[in-house]
Design an enzyme around this catalytic site. Structure first.
Site, PDB file in Angstrom:
ATOM      1  N   SER A  13       0.942  -1.023   0.031  1.00 25.42           N
ATOM      2  CA  SER A  13      -0.032   0.039   0.083  1.00 25.42           C
ATOM      3  C   SER A  13       0.892   1.159  -0.039  1.00 25.42           C
ATOM      4  CB  SER A  13      -0.902  -0.070   1.104  1.00 25.42           C
ATOM      5  OG  SER A  13      -1.610   1.275   1.234  1.00 25.42           O
ATOM      6  N   TYR A  43      -2.083  -0.951  10.498  1.00 27.68           N
ATOM      7  CA  TYR A  43      -2.380  -1.225   8.754  1.00 27.68           C
ATOM      8  C   TYR A  43      -0.709  -1.003   8.267  1.00 27.68           C
ATOM      9  CZ  TYR A  43      -3.957  -1.319   4.148  1.00 27.68           C
ATOM     10  OH  TYR A  43      -4.132  -1.477   2.806  1.00 27.68           O
TER      11      TYR A  43
HETATM   12  N1  LIG Z   1      -8.617  -0.231  -1.275  1.00 27.35           N
HETATM   13  C1  LIG Z   1      -7.696   0.384  -0.882  1.00 27.35           C
HETATM   14  O1  LIG Z   1      -7.721   1.561  -0.819  1.00 27.35           O
HETATM   15  C2  LIG Z   1      -6.235  -0.167  -0.634  1.00 27.35           C
HETATM   16  C3  LIG Z   1      -5.248   0.737  -0.766  1.00 27.35           C
HETATM   17  C4  LIG Z   1      -3.718   0.156  -0.762  1.00 27.35           C
HETATM   18  C5  LIG Z   1      -3.673  -1.190  -0.452  1.00 27.35           C
HETATM   19  N2  LIG Z   1      -4.828  -2.109  -0.509  1.00 27.35           N
HETATM   20  C6  LIG Z   1      -4.865  -3.396  -0.364  1.00 27.35           C
HETATM   21  O2  LIG Z   1      -5.078  -4.050  -1.381  1.00 27.35           O
HETATM   22  C7  LIG Z   1      -5.241  -5.393  -1.222  1.00 27.35           C
HETATM   23  C8  LIG Z   1      -6.933  -5.572  -1.770  1.00 27.35           C
HETATM   24  O3  LIG Z   1      -7.750  -4.920  -1.157  1.00 27.35           O
HETATM   25  P1  LIG Z   1      -9.004  -4.558  -1.961  1.00 27.35           P
HETATM   26  O4  LIG Z   1      -8.871  -2.885  -1.934  1.00 27.35           O
HETATM   27  O5  LIG Z   1      -9.604  -5.125  -3.189  1.00 27.35           O
HETATM   28  O6  LIG Z   1     -10.168  -4.378  -0.831  1.00 27.35           O
HETATM   29  P2  LIG Z   1     -11.467  -5.653  -0.455  1.00 27.35           P
HETATM   30  O7  LIG Z   1     -11.860  -5.859   0.827  1.00 27.35           O
HETATM   31  O8  LIG Z   1     -12.466  -5.559  -1.505  1.00 27.35           O
HETATM   32  O9  LIG Z   1     -10.687  -6.919  -0.836  1.00 27.35           O
HETATM   33  C9  LIG Z   1      -9.912  -7.756   0.031  1.00 27.35           C
HETATM   34  C10 LIG Z   1     -10.171  -9.313   0.047  1.00 27.35           C
HETATM   35  O10 LIG Z   1      -9.218 -10.046   0.671  1.00 27.35           O
HETATM   36  C11 LIG Z   1     -10.135 -11.069   1.582  1.00 27.35           C
HETATM   37  N3  LIG Z   1      -9.463 -11.437   2.723  1.00 27.35           N
HETATM   38  C12 LIG Z   1      -8.992 -10.752   3.572  1.00 27.35           C
HETATM   39  N4  LIG Z   1      -8.575 -11.284   4.633  1.00 27.35           N
HETATM   40  C13 LIG Z   1      -8.455 -12.498   4.223  1.00 27.35           C
HETATM   41  C14 LIG Z   1      -7.679 -13.759   4.747  1.00 27.35           C
HETATM   42  N5  LIG Z   1      -7.555 -13.811   5.820  1.00 27.35           N
HETATM   43  N6  LIG Z   1      -7.906 -14.941   3.944  1.00 27.35           N
HETATM   44  C15 LIG Z   1      -8.466 -14.717   2.576  1.00 27.35           C
HETATM   45  N7  LIG Z   1      -8.865 -13.781   2.158  1.00 27.35           N
HETATM   46  C16 LIG Z   1      -8.865 -12.740   2.981  1.00 27.35           C
HETATM   47  C17 LIG Z   1     -11.156 -10.466   1.625  1.00 27.35           C
HETATM   48  O11 LIG Z   1     -12.315 -11.134   1.876  1.00 27.35           O
HETATM   49  C18 LIG Z   1     -11.563  -9.318   0.335  1.00 27.35           C
HETATM   50  O12 LIG Z   1     -12.351 -10.186  -0.623  1.00 27.35           O
HETATM   51  C19 LIG Z   1      -5.447  -5.542   0.270  1.00 27.35           C
HETATM   52  O13 LIG Z   1      -4.116  -6.187   0.630  1.00 27.35           O
HETATM   53  C20 LIG Z   1      -5.547  -4.186   0.724  1.00 27.35           C
HETATM   54  O14 LIG Z   1      -4.711  -4.269   2.005  1.00 27.35           O
HETATM   55  C21 LIG Z   1      -6.001  -1.538  -0.657  1.00 27.35           C
END
Ligand SMILES: NC(=O)c1ccc[n+]([C@@H]2O[C@H](COP(=O)([O-])OP(=O)(O)OC[C@H]3O[C@@H](n4cnc5c(N)ncnc54)[C@H](O)[C@@H]3O)[C@@H](O)[C@H]2O)c1
Length: 266
Positions: A153, A166
């Site tokens: 991130s 986080y």
């Molecule tokens: N959305 C943002 O603003 C953002 C920004 C920077 C980084 N991220 C990172 O991007 C990645 C994807 O997130 P996203 O934005 O698609 O959000 P999201 O919540 O839509 O998707 C994350 C997915 O990971 C799954 N997940 C969570 N914990 C889990 C576990 N223990 N085992 C298996 N699956 C699990 C969730 O069920 C979900 O479907 C994450 O690592 C998040 O930290 C997100």
């Protein structure tokens, strides 16, 4: 002819959000896909991906002509991660691309972070990535080929108030990935990291639609030199595709997809 014809990709957190966009982007280039998601419940302010979400993503991937295997998996459980990797290889013949994308977020001042929240974030965002790397690496070593990408991130590149726990996990992911990159550098395996800024997924916008951004989004908007509240999951997938189609010269790198946030670090 796609750039990834014959390749097999394993994507954690693949039920929705960025993971779903990555599954579709890699399938569009010819890869067959395994998506793993629908973890045990956690105490968070938003819902996690479900088996229905997994099925929806699998259907969308199959509509592109690729094979897609959905696996119910919690990356906090090492035996289950090992079994999912074994199932990938036995069903699809290899594991060429690993996208360690599963993650969860929780916000709040550091002195209000509970042990439960700390452990949920560490166990998924850092230990879960470790479990996934550890399971996939021996397969890729045998193949003498692998493209590993972990999702950190922009919070893994800087301090951000009320995101300390986080951000600590996301800084950790970068250390883990860079160290593995060095361990496997002579074996045809690359390990890189993508760092998205706020991305329009259920993680930051659980209600969906284009409603007024929540507090996190408003804060990130202040942090984004390019004045947008968020990027789209597909913006992250383009970075992923760049790294997994690389011939093998980019490893240990961190690709910031940060609306200009990169200009403020180093
Ligand atoms: N959305 C943002 O603003 C953002 C920004 C920077 C980084 N991220 C990172 O991007 C990645 C994807 O997130 P996203 O934005 O698609 O959000 P999201 O919540 O839509 O998707 C994350 C997915 O990971 C799954 N997940 C969570 N914990 C889990 C576990 N223990 N085992 C298996 N699956 C699990 C969730 O069920 C979900 O479907 C994450 O690592 C998040 O930290 C997100």
């Amino acid at each position: 002819m796609g750039l990834l014809d014959g390749r097999v990709a394993f994507i954690t957190g693949g039920a929705r959000g960025q993971g779903r966009a990555h599954a579709l982007a890699l399938a569009a280039e010819g890869a067959n896909i395994v998506i793993a998601d629908a973890p045990r419940p956690m105490n968070l302010t938003y819902p996690l991906g479900t088996e229905d979400d997994l099925r929806d993503t699998a259907k969308q991937v199959e509509e592109l002509g690729a094979v897609c295997i959905p696996i119910t998996l919690d990356v906090r459980e090492p035996d289950a991660v090992n079994a999912a990797v074994a199932e990938t290889v036995s069903s699809l013949g290899s594991l060429d691309i690993l996208v360690a994308n599963a993650g969860v977020v929780s916000t709040g001042p550091l002195d209000e972070v509970t042990d439960e929240t700390w452990n949920q974030l560490m166990d998924t965002n850092l230990t879960g990535v470790f479990h996934t790397f550890r399971a996939a690496t021996p397969v890729m070593r045998r193949q003498r080929f692998g493209r590993i990408v972990a999702t950190s991130s922009m919070g893994g590149r800087m301090g951000i108030p009320e995101l300390a726990a986080y951000n600590a996990t996301k800084w950790g992911v970068i250390g883990l990935a860079k160290s593995l990159a060095l361990e496997v550098a002579k074996e045809g395996i690359t390990v890189n990291v993508i760092c998205p800024t706020t991305t329009r997924t259920p993680m930051v916008q659980p209600v969906g639609g284009d409603d007024v951004p929540d507090d996190l989004v408003r804060r990130m908007m202040k942090a984004n030199p390019i004045p947008q509240p968020w990027i789209e999951p597909e913006d992250v997938s383009r970075g992923l595709l760049y790294l997994v189609t690389d011939p093998g010269v980019i490893t240990g790198s961190v690709l910031e997809i940060g609306l200009g946030g990169s200009a403020r670090i180093h």
